[in-house]
Design an enzyme around this catalytic site. Structure first.
Site, mmCIF file in Angstrom:
data_model
loop_
_atom_site.group_PDB
_atom_site.id
_atom_site.type_symbol
_atom_site.label_atom_id
_atom_site.label_comp_id
_atom_site.label_asym_id
_atom_site.label_seq_id
_atom_site.Cartn_x
_atom_site.Cartn_y
_atom_site.Cartn_z
ATOM 1 N N ASP A 1 3.264 -9.752 9.193
ATOM 2 C CA ASP A 1 2.960 -8.329 9.313
ATOM 3 C C ASP A 1 1.492 -8.242 9.721
ATOM 4 O O ASP A 1 0.744 -9.223 9.603
ATOM 5 C CB ASP A 1 3.191 -7.635 7.973
ATOM 6 C CG ASP A 1 2.825 -6.169 8.023
ATOM 7 O OD1 ASP A 1 3.195 -5.506 9.002
ATOM 8 O OD2 ASP A 1 2.150 -5.698 7.092
ATOM 9 N N ASP B 1 3.028 -7.527 3.047
ATOM 10 C CA ASP B 1 2.157 -7.052 1.986
ATOM 11 C C ASP B 1 2.703 -5.887 1.182
ATOM 12 O O ASP B 1 2.144 -5.559 0.140
ATOM 13 C CB ASP B 1 0.807 -6.605 2.585
ATOM 14 C CG ASP B 1 0.976 -5.361 3.443
ATOM 15 O OD1 ASP B 1 0.615 -4.267 3.001
ATOM 16 O OD2 ASP B 1 1.483 -5.493 4.569
ATOM 17 N N ASP C 1 7.809 -4.058 4.011
ATOM 18 C CA ASP C 1 8.154 -5.422 4.417
ATOM 19 C C ASP C 1 9.275 -6.017 3.570
ATOM 20 O O ASP C 1 9.753 -7.123 3.863
ATOM 21 C CB ASP C 1 6.923 -6.338 4.315
ATOM 22 C CG ASP C 1 5.802 -5.888 5.229
ATOM 23 O OD1 ASP C 1 6.096 -5.563 6.396
ATOM 24 O OD2 ASP C 1 4.641 -5.863 4.785
#
Length: 608
Positions: A347, A512, A516
């Site tokens: 990410d 994080d 996600d």
């Protein structure tokens, strides 16, 4: 064992007590008995439980091997005490050393667990010991304050948190405003603004305001307790390679016991038919004892077996070392999958970047005093999303391109291609300026991507940010443009992971936050960095507590080294068993074969 080789003590140990019984034999018997039945009682209990359920495990193997040694030695000692000519050797030290060696392995497991427990203890220490409990009347006024043990807090209690103190439990802010430092839980370095209606996490630090917090999660429900529970349950999880070893042991134990019994019987029967010369039998024993020694030797050479000991020890040490480095690995499954990863999906925000946007440039399109421009923006309190406020009788609008177009305000070209986000500012329907905001790249990001490339691990970026920013970040860290995906929603991130898996790749997802989570679950290995909720922690297989990208490499390298050690353990465990057991089990047949064929050769030479 040591005293036997010291000249002065050797003479004492060889002193006769009764007939052929020596002081050394009595001493070894006395010292080995508590080891066999007190220190080693867990193996006897485990063997009894296993046999009562009609299966044989490593406890059965250990109990049989050590008891065979011990009771054979007892037989030898008693016979030596009653016979003036019988001289024998005992094996008390063998049974004691086997038990001690296996318990040493168990002790190493405890030490490894202790390392993880230290990490757990540090997490638990984040929670304050005491809290200020408020009593509120029907009108909502505070009528009493009382300091209580934080463990006594119940759901719906109202807790007062002053500046500089830690939040006692997970809860909802019902009064006050402050900034909370959540870095110890989420890894987010920037203090988060908290006001009425916001949720707070137990163990985080209140920086500059007084808050009244209504407890929503207490005890085992808090985020800290969930982390602890995840780590503890991970220690109990078995890797597939460990389950494979357990499966082998299920057949290996009965096989060795059968070979041991057959070896004893074959030697005993061979003597009955005079199949080998009696000169092979030592003067201190008879044929029965010789056969029994060969049978016991087969059992002892395979016990303890590294198949049942080395794998869990290696997994425990691996997870323990990871915890001490700030890498929480949720059991053997995650540890095993990590060593096979060949593709990592990152990410962007808070993963490859710091996650703390900074104003890097300001452009004014109209003549205006910069100080006044900044004061108006600061008064709006936020430059993210869309904000419309009346300040000093002026309509101030802060937002993106879409918001300005809705208001009919023309805009200049943006700077997203430079990994920057443009926050447009209009005053009284006229575009005044633009703030270029950038989330700085983590310093270690390019190095980490380079190291992964040298390890033949492909790196990708999948984020919900715009394409211009995505491509700029990819270029900075050294990831090819074709490996960058932008404007991806949470479900699309998971779909991309599955698409890579369909191509035969073993995928790790590094993220994080909550958005996600689907991808973290879908990936072969989910790695959470600086997550702010328990959802991401639950979804991830590995939690990188220090929020450093270098820990991604640490986790993979630790996994590879752990499983190299496990495979080496298997090699030695199976190697010495494959060599030692056949040699002992079939040595009788080899000797008999050599004896009979030797006689035939001699007869043939005599006839010639």
């Amino acid at each position: 064992m040591v005293f036997m080789y010291i000249p002065g003590l050797k003479n004492v140990l060889e002193t006769k007590v009764a007939n052929m019984l020596t002081v050394g034999q009595v001493l070894r018997w006395a010292l080995s008995t508590p080891v066999q039945f007190i220190i080693g009682r867990k193996f006897h209990i485990g063997a009894y439980i296993a046999l009562s359920h009609h299966y044989a495990n490593m406890d059965v193997f250990i109990a049989l091997g050590t008891n065979a040694d011990y009771f054979y030695s007892v037989y030898s000692v008693l016979r030596a005490a009653t016979s003036p000519t019988f001289k024998t050797s005992d094996f008390f030290e063998t049974s004691s050393m086997l038990i001690s060696f296996i318990l040493l392995g168990k002790y190493l497991e405890v030490l490894a667990t202790g390392k993880t427990s230290e990490a757990i203890a540090k997490l638990m220490d984040l929670a304050p010991k005491t809290a200020t409990l408020l009593t509120i009347d029907d009108k909502g006024k505070v009528v009493n304050e009382e300091e209580v043990d934080s463990r006594l807090i119940q759901k719906n209690d109202v807790i007062k948190t002053i500046p500089g103190s830690k939040v006692a439990c997970d809860g909802l802010v019902i009064w006050g405003q402050s900034h909370i430092n959540e870095s110890m839980i989420t890894g987010e370095s920037c203090p988060v603004t908290k006001k009425t209606g916001d949720m707070v996490i137990g163990g985080t630090l209140n920086e500059n305001g007084v808050l009244h917090i209504k407890a929503t999660k207490v005890g085992s429900e808090t985020a800290l307790s969930q982390i602890v529970r995840l780590v503890e349950s991970a220690q109990m999880a078995k890797a597939p390679v460990q389950r494979f070893a357990d499966h082998i042991s299920k057949y290996f134990v009965p096989l060795v016991i059968a070979l041991s019994f057959c070896t004893w019987i074959s030697w005993f029967i061979a003597e009955s038919f005079n199949s080998y010369p009696r000169t092979l039998i030592p003067s201190s024993m008879d044929s029965f004892e010789l056969a029994l020694q060969f049978g016991i030797s087969v059992m002892v050479v395979a016990c303890p077996c590294a198949l049942g000991l080395a794998t869990p020890t290696a997994v425990m040490v691996g997870t323990g070392v990871g915890a001490s480095l700030g890498v929480l690995i949720k059991g053997g499954q995650a540890l095993e999958n990590a060593q096979e990863v060949n593709c990592i999906v990152f990410d962007k925000t808070c993963t490859l970047t710091i996650g703390k946007p900074m104003v890097v440039n300001t452009r004014l399109f109209k003549t205006m005093v910069p100080q006044e421009f900044y004061e108006l923006i600061a008064a709006a309190e936020s430059i993210t999303g869309g904000v419309r406020a009346i300040i000093c009788n002026k309509e101030v609008i802060l937002g993106n391109k879409g918001l300005m177009m809705e208001q009919g305000i023309p805009i200049p070209p943006e700077t997203e291609g430079q990994a920057q986000t443009s926050i447009l500012v209009s005053i009284d329907k006229e575009l005044i300026g633009v703030l270029s905001v950038s989330d700085p790249l983590k310093p270690e990001a390019p190095e980490v991507v380079s190291i992964l490339k040298s390890m033949n691990i492909e790196s990708m970026i999948v984020t919900g940010d715009n394409w211009g920013t995505e491509n700029a970040i990819a270029k900075q860290v050294g990831i090819e443009r074709k490996c960058a995906v932008a404007e991806a929603k949470p479900g699309q991130k998971a779909e991309k992971v599955k698409e890579l898996q369909d191509l035969g790749k073993v995928v790790a997802m590094v993220g994080d936050g909550v958005n996600d989570s689907p991808a973290l679950v879908a990936a072969d290995v989910g790695m959470a960095i600086g997550t702010g909720t328990d959802i991401a922690i639950e979804a991830a297989d590995i939690v990188l507590m220090k929020s450093s990208l270098k820990d991604v490499i640490t986790a993979i390298d630790l996994s590879k080294k752990t499983f190299r050690r496990i495979h080496l353990n298997y090699f030695w465990a199976l190697g010495y068993n494959l060599l030692g057991i056949p040699m002992l089990a079939f040595s009788s047949h080899l000797l008999i074969f050599a004896y009979h064929h030797g006689l035939l050769v001699l007869q043939w030479l005599h006839l010639q």
